[in-house]
Design a protein around this motif. Structure first.
Motif, short mmCIF file in Angstrom:
data_model
loop_
_atom_site.label_atom_id
_atom_site.label_comp_id
_atom_site.label_asym_id
_atom_site.label_seq_id
_atom_site.Cartn_x
_atom_site.Cartn_y
_atom_site.Cartn_z
N SER A 28 11.34 7.35 -17.96
CA SER A 28 10.55 6.11 -17.93
C SER A 28 9.84 6.10 -16.80
O SER A 28 10.30 6.35 -15.58
CB SER A 28 11.35 4.69 -17.97
OG SER A 28 10.81 3.63 -17.78
N LEU A 29 8.60 5.35 -16.52
CA LEU A 29 8.01 5.07 -15.38
C LEU A 29 8.85 4.14 -14.60
O LEU A 29 8.62 3.99 -13.40
CB LEU A 29 6.46 4.73 -15.67
CG LEU A 29 5.56 4.60 -14.54
CD1 LEU A 29 5.42 6.24 -13.82
CD2 LEU A 29 4.27 3.94 -14.98
N VAL B 196 0.81 -1.20 -0.02
CA VAL B 196 0.01 0.18 0.11
C VAL B 196 0.75 1.49 0.07
O VAL B 196 0.32 2.35 -0.82
CB VAL B 196 -1.13 0.11 1.40
CG1 VAL B 196 -1.71 1.33 1.40
CG2 VAL B 196 -1.99 -1.14 1.11
N ARG B 197 1.98 1.14 0.46
CA ARG B 197 2.89 2.44 0.73
C ARG B 197 3.24 3.21 -0.74
O ARG B 197 3.34 4.04 -0.49
CB ARG B 197 4.34 1.88 1.34
CG ARG B 197 5.09 3.17 1.76
CD ARG B 197 6.47 2.66 2.39
NE ARG B 197 7.16 3.62 2.59
CZ ARG B 197 7.03 4.41 3.61
NH1 ARG B 197 6.39 4.19 4.62
NH2 ARG B 197 8.05 5.59 4.06
N PRO B 198 3.13 2.41 -1.82
CA PRO B 198 3.76 3.03 -2.84
C PRO B 198 2.55 4.07 -3.44
O PRO B 198 2.67 5.19 -3.88
CB PRO B 198 4.14 2.01 -4.02
CG PRO B 198 4.71 0.83 -3.25
CD PRO B 198 3.69 0.83 -1.85
N ILE C 171 1.36 -3.63 -15.60
CA ILE C 171 1.53 -2.27 -15.68
C ILE C 171 2.51 -2.06 -16.70
O ILE C 171 2.24 -1.19 -17.69
CB ILE C 171 2.06 -1.87 -14.23
CG1 ILE C 171 1.31 -2.06 -13.26
CG2 ILE C 171 2.61 -0.44 -14.39
CD1 ILE C 171 1.82 -1.48 -11.91
N GLY C 172 3.61 -2.73 -16.96
CA GLY C 172 4.69 -2.49 -17.84
C GLY C 172 4.49 -3.61 -19.15
O GLY C 172 3.40 -4.32 -19.10
N GLY D 196 -0.70 4.31 -13.24
CA GLY D 196 0.60 4.94 -12.45
C GLY D 196 1.31 3.56 -12.35
O GLY D 196 1.18 2.54 -12.52
N GLY D 197 2.42 3.96 -11.74
CA GLY D 197 3.52 2.75 -11.38
C GLY D 197 3.19 1.91 -10.07
O GLY D 197 3.65 0.95 -10.10
N ASP D 198 2.07 2.40 -9.44
CA ASP D 198 1.37 1.52 -8.41
C ASP D 198 0.24 1.00 -8.86
O ASP D 198 -0.20 0.15 -8.00
CB ASP D 198 0.99 2.85 -7.30
CG ASP D 198 0.04 3.90 -7.98
OD1 ASP D 198 -0.54 3.76 -8.80
OD2 ASP D 198 -0.29 4.57 -6.90
N GLY D 199 0.00 0.70 -10.18
CA GLY D 199 -0.94 0.18 -10.71
C GLY D 199 -2.20 0.59 -10.64
O GLY D 199 -3.11 -0.09 -11.26
#
Length: 376
Positions: A345-346, A155-157, A264-265, A323-326
């Motif tokens: 890049s992300l 959850v932190r990201p 994501i990627g 986003g990078g956190d999905g």
């Protein structure tokens, strides 16, 4: 139905109403409503033509989520009660939270904060944090900063991305770092890079004070890293089974390989993983070559939000960013102040720095595998 609904003009919406009125039976009407609802994702539905509202009502009114998007006060009350209740199925709670993220009614902020703080499920906490990005209240940022140490690693990201998305919240985070309440090592460089998108002198000064320069390494430094990694991988052998575990714990949060991992990627399965040099360059310097369709876009909204990620869907009215956190965010084009591709890049740099030499051999042994492992 979806094509007319996505076009969104009055003429097209009246065509939706006619299609519903012509549906020969309840099952066909249900399918049409499902198509309309799918096309409506990310789009508030207040102000629909009376003819369409009547057609939807005559076919049962649609789902709670659809009525919520239409701006129904009763649907909002029902949704908030359902979201707050642990008895509501998780899938229903998630869907309603995602709708609130798209329409962000003021009355929902309190319930979303309650879910963020007390939900026992990480997916619900992440969804609530993503939805809260739409609210300007400075207190939200202060609350998230205070809770940072209590959030699970999954959850932190998302919490950090929330704090990076608004100037006041970014200042709350950096002030906590300045006061010694948050350790600088717990704030990743990709979060700092996003914070600097705020273009604020006070923020920039605090980042410089506690983190120094957050620019990526030079090309020469990265090439030396690639050569060093080649030497490590040339000695000894690695276990692809141990490498699979490392992949799923790190790379697999964003990338898919042999049907395992995140989305994501880019999917790595069809990637030329036999070319070790090219693979190392892309891991050490993710911005060297960004695959088409996975460009990192920075969006700035008129209410002061800054987001970045891949564009996963867009039309004339809506842009959808992951986003990078999905987490996925739907933005109406009329609320965008700026949307531009970034050369950054992300995918963050430095992903291999904490691995031992044997772990590097294990990881790349799996990454270079030509077929899925027998894991059963």
């Amino acid at each position: 139905m979806r094509r007319y609904a996505m076009a969104g003009t009055r003429k097209d919406l009246l065509a939706c109403a006619r299609l519903l009125s012509l549906a020969p039976d309840a099952e066909q009407a249900k399918r049409l409503l499902a198509g309309f609802e799918k096309a409506s994702e990310g789009r508030p539905l207040a102000g629909l033509p009376e003819e369409l509202i009547a057609a939807i009502a005559s076919r049962g009114g649609g789902s709670l989520a659809l009525r919520l998007r239409q701006g129904s006060a009763a649907a909002l009350d029902e949704s908030l009660t359902a979201i707050a209740s642990e008895q509501t199925p998780k899938s229903d709670r998630l869907k309603l939270v995602q709708v609130l993220a798209e329409i962000h009614p003021p009355a929902a902020a309190t319930v979303l904060q309650q879910v963020m703080q007390s939900a026992k499920d990480a997916d619900l906490q992440n969804a609530a944090l993503a939805a809260l990005q739409a609210y300007e209240d400075p207190q939200i940022g202060q609350t998230v900063v205070a809770l940072l140490g209590t959030f699970p690693e999954t959850v932190r990201p998302t919490a950090l991305n929330l704090l990076a998305s608004r100037r006041a919240w970014a200042r709350s985070l950096l002030n906590a770092v300045d006061a010694g309440e948050v350790a600088p090592r717990t704030v990743p460089v990709e979060v700092l890079q996003r914070i600097l998108f705020q273009r604020d002198d006070q923020i920039a000064a605090l980042v410089e004070k506690h983190f120094g320069s957050v620019k990526g390494a030079t090309t020469a430094v990265m090439l030396r890293q690639v050569d060093s990694l080649k030497q490590v991988l040339a000695v000894g052998t690695g276990s692809p089974y141990n490498g699979r575990k490392l992949f799923l714990a790190s790379c697999g949060k964003c990338h898919l390989l042999f049907e395992e991992g995140g989305q994501i990627g880019p999917n790595l399965t069809s990637y030329n993983r036999a070319d070790l040099h090219a693979m190392l360059v892309n891991v050490v310097n993710p911005s060297a070559q960004i695959r088409e369709g996975f460009e990192n876009f920075v969006a700035v909204t008129r209410d002061g939000r800054t987001l970045n990620g891949f564009i996963v869907d867009q039309d004339s009215r809506v842009v959808v960013i992951r986003g990078g956190d999905g987490q996925t965010t739907s933005l109406r084009r009329d609320e965008l102040d700026e949307l531009a591709a970034s050369l950054q890049s992300l995918m963050p740099e430095g992903l291999l720095k904490d691995y031992s030499e044997q772990q590097l051999r294990d990881l790349f042994s799996y990454l270079r595998a030509t077929q899925p492992l027998a894991t059963r």
